[in-house]
Write an enzyme that holds these catalytic residues in place. Structure first.
Site, PDB file in Angstrom:
ATOM      1  N   SER A 258      -0.045   3.510   0.132  1.00 57.29           N
ATOM      2  CA  SER A 258       0.604   3.008  -0.065  1.00 57.29           C
ATOM      3  C   SER A 258       1.833   3.074   1.236  1.00 57.29           C
ATOM      4  CB  SER A 258       1.528   3.500  -0.990  1.00 57.29           C
ATOM      5  OG  SER A 258       1.948   4.960  -0.698  1.00 57.29           O
ATOM      6  N   LYS A 259       2.452   2.746   0.973  1.00 57.96           N
ATOM      7  CA  LYS A 259       3.357   2.767   2.919  1.00 57.96           C
ATOM      8  C   LYS A 259       3.476   4.440   3.402  1.00 57.96           C
ATOM      9  CE  LYS A 259       6.211  -1.034   3.416  1.00 57.96           C
ATOM     10  NZ  LYS A 259       7.175  -1.514   2.383  1.00 57.96           N
TER      11      LYS A 259
END
Ligand code: GLU
Length: 492
Positions: A258-259
Site C-alpha cells: 500500500s501507499k
C-alpha cells in the site's frame, strides 16, 4: 496462423493503475504475445459513481508508458466491442433473457430491509441459510405470481438460480491447481440489480464469454468470485476459460502493498525516475521467473518466453531497492545516444535547459551521457548530478566548502590550477588531465588533497562526476572563474 488465445485486462477505472493491476496487465500481455494471441483491454466501468474518465485516461497512459500495447480495446477497433462495460448493456440484457427463459435466473422482490432481517436470523442461528446468504424465498414463487408482480412495477433484482444438486464447484487453476468450493457456500446471488445494471460477476462472465476469452489471468482476490462465475458460464452454456489467479503483492513487512510502503501507482514510479522497461521487468518477476535466476528480462524476452507454468503461488514481496538496482542496470546498459535522448526531458523538467538548447549541444551531451549513466540509479538522479554544468555560477555545498577552505594550501592550489588550466591547449579531457596531474608534485601537496580542493571549487561538491571530465565539460572560462572565485573566498 493466429492462435486462438484471447486474454483480457479489465481494470475498473475507480483509481490510478497500481503495481498489482499493472502486473496482471503485464502477464496477460506477455501471455498473448508468447502465444500469438490477442490482448484485449476492457474497461470495467459498471460503477458509475466511482468510475471516471480521468481514471480511464490515466490507466491507458500507464499501460502505454509501460509499452503494453493492446490488440482490441479503447482506441483500437476490434470485432468484439464496445470495450467499455457501460456501453454493453444490450449484451447483459440478452444474456439475462436467455437465463430467464430457461429458469436459471429468477426475480427477487425482497426489500433490503427484509434481506437484512433474513441475514440477521441466519446469523442468530434461527433460520437456515446458505452461508448467511439469501434463503431463496422468491425462487419458490410461481410463474404467474412473479409475472403479475413484475407487470405491476414492483421493484426487483434478478438472481442466479444455483442448480439443485449442482454439488461442489471445482475451480481449476493453471497456477494453483484445483480449489473446491462447497455447494453450500453458493447462494443465489444477484446478477442484475433493481436499476437494471449488472453485478461484477455477471457482467464479467457475459463479457468474457462474448469476447471469447480463453484464459482469465487476474489477482487471487477474485478467486472466491470464480465459482460464482463458473455457474454463470454453465447457465449460459458457454465454455469455461482457463483460470490463473495471481498471488498478492506484499510490502517488506508482509502486509498487502500500500501507499505506506512507497509509490504504488505506475505514474508515481514514472515521476520518481523509473524507466518503463525496468518497471515492466520488475513487475514480470513479481511472481514469475524465466529460469529461477535471470533478473534482467527485457520485453522481447518476456514476450518470447512467458508461460503460466512458471508463475509462482507464493506471495511476491515488492522490494523497492531491487527495483532501483534494476533501473540502474537498465540505465547502464543503454546505448549512450539512447540515454542522451532520454536524459533530455529530465534536464528540461529540472529547468536546466530547453530541449532545443540541449539538442544544439548534442556532442557535448553525448560525452556527458555515459558519465551519468554509470552513476544514476533513477532518471531523477540526473539533474542534481549535472546541475553544476548548467549553472552560470555554482553554489558550493557548505560542508564541502568548510573542509576545503580550512585547507591551508587551498589558495595556492587554486591559483596554480587556474594558471595551469589557462594554458591548456587544446581543451580536451586528456590535456586537462595532464595539466592537473602535474600539479601535486610541483606544489608539493598530496594528489588526493589537490583534486579534492579543485573538485569542490569546480563542481561545488565533494562528490561529483569524475574530475577531469567535469572540468572539460564545464569549459575553460567557467572553470577558471570558479577556481578564482573560490580562491578569493579562501584568501579571506
Ligand atoms: N474489474 C475487475 C477488477 O478490476 C476485473 C477483475 C477480473 O479480471 O475479472 O478487479
Amino acid at each position: 496462423m493466429a492462435s486462438s488465445v484471447r486474454v483480457r485486462f479489465a481494470p475498473s477505472p475507480t483509481g490510478a493503475l497500481h503495481v498489482g493491476g499493472a502486473r496482471t496487465a503485464v502477464y496477460n500481455w506477455a501471455f498473448a504475445r508468447r502465444n500469438g494471441g490477442a490482448f484485449i483491454l476492457r474497461i470495467d466501468d459498471t460503477d458509475p459513481g466511482r468510475s471516471t474518465a480521468e481514471n480511464t485516461a490515466q490507466i491507458l497512459r500507464s499501460l502505454e508508458w509501460l509499452g503494453l500495447d493492446w490488440d482490441e480495446g479503447p482506441g483500437v477497433d476490434g470485432s468484439f466491442g464496445p470495450y467499455f462495460q457501460a456501453e454493453r448493456a444490450d449484451n447483459y440484457h440478452a444474456a439475462l433473457e436467455r437465463m430467464k427463459a430457461d429458469g436459471s435466473a429468477y426475480p427477487c422482490f425482497c426489500s433490503p430491509a427484509e434481506l437484512e432481517a433474513k441475514r440477521a436470523s441466519v446469523r442468530a442461528g434461527e433460520a437456515e441459510g446458505v452461508s448467511g446468504g439469501y434463503d431463496r424465498a422468491c425462487r419458490r414463487l410461481d410463474a404467474a405470481t412473479t409475472a403479475a408482480r413484475i407487470a405491476a412495477g414492483e421493484p426487483h433484482v434478478w438472481r442466479l438460480a444455483v442448480p439443485e444438486g449442482r454439488g461442489d464447484i471445482v475451480v481449476p487453476d493453471a497456477v494453483r491447481g484445483d480449489t473446491v468450493f462447497p455447494a453450500t457456500a453458493m447462494d443465489d446471488y444477484v446478477l442484475v440489480r433493481g436499476d437494471g445494471t449488472p453485478t461484477y460477476n455477471f457482467a464479467t462472465v457475459v463479457d468474457d464469454a462474448d469476447m471469447q476469452i480463453t484464459h482469465v489471468i487476474r489477482g487471487d482476490d477474485h478467486l472466491s468470485n470464480t465459482p460464482r462465475q463458473i455457474l454463470v458460464y454453465e447457465a449460459l452454456q458457454r465454455p469455461v476459460p482457463v483460470f490463473a489467479h495471481l498471488s498478492m503483492i506484499w510490502g517488506s513487512d508482509g502486509k498487502k502493498l500500500s501507499k505506506r510502503h512507497g509509490a504504488t501507482s505506475v505514474e508515481a514510479f514514472r515521476d520518481e525516475g523509473y524507466l518503463p522497461e525496468a518497471l515492466l521487468n520488475y513487475l514480470a518477476l513479481l511472481g514469475w521467473s524465466l529460469d529461477g535466476e535471470t533478473t534482467i528480462v527485457p520485453p522481447e524476452v518476456l514476450k518470447a518466453e512467458f508461460s503460466l507454468e512458471r508463475i509462482s503461488m507464493s506471495p511476491a514481496v515488492f522490494d523497492f531497492e531491487k527495483l532501483e538496482w534494476m533501473n540502474g542496470a537498465y540505465i547502464r546498459e543503454m546505448a549512450p545516444e539512447v540515454f542522451e535522448e532520454r536524459m533530455i526531458p529530465w534536464l528540461e523538467k529540472a529547468g536546466l535547459a530547453s530541449a532545443t538548447e540541449l539538442e544544439e549541444r548534442h556532442d557535448w551531451l553525448l560525452t556527458l551521457a555515459p558519465l551519468v549513466a554509470e552513476r544514476a540509479k533513477r532518471m531523477t538522479d540526473i539533474a542534481p548530478m549535472v546541475r553544476f554544468l548548467f549553472d552560470e555560477e555554482t553554489a558550493i555545498d557548505p560542508a564541502a566548502a568548510k573542509k576545503v577552505l580550512a585547507n591551508e594550501d587551498a589558495g595556492r592550489v587554486l591559483a596554480a590550477t587556474r594558471d595551469a588550466l589557462a594554458a591548456v591547449e587544446p581543451w580536451t579531457r586528456s590535456a586537462v588531465e595532464q595539466a592537473l596531474r602535474a600539479l601535486p608534485e610541483a606544489l608539493a601537496v598530496k594528489p588526493r588533497q589537490l583534486f579534492q580542493v579543485v573538485r569542490v571549487a569546480v563542481t561545488g561538491s565533494a562528490v561529483s562526476l569524475p574530475l577531469f571530465e567535469s572540468v572539460e565539460l564545464l569549459g575553460r572560462e567557467r572553470a577558471l572563474a570558479r577556481l578564482e572565485a573560490t580562491r578569493l573566498e579562501a584568501a579571506q
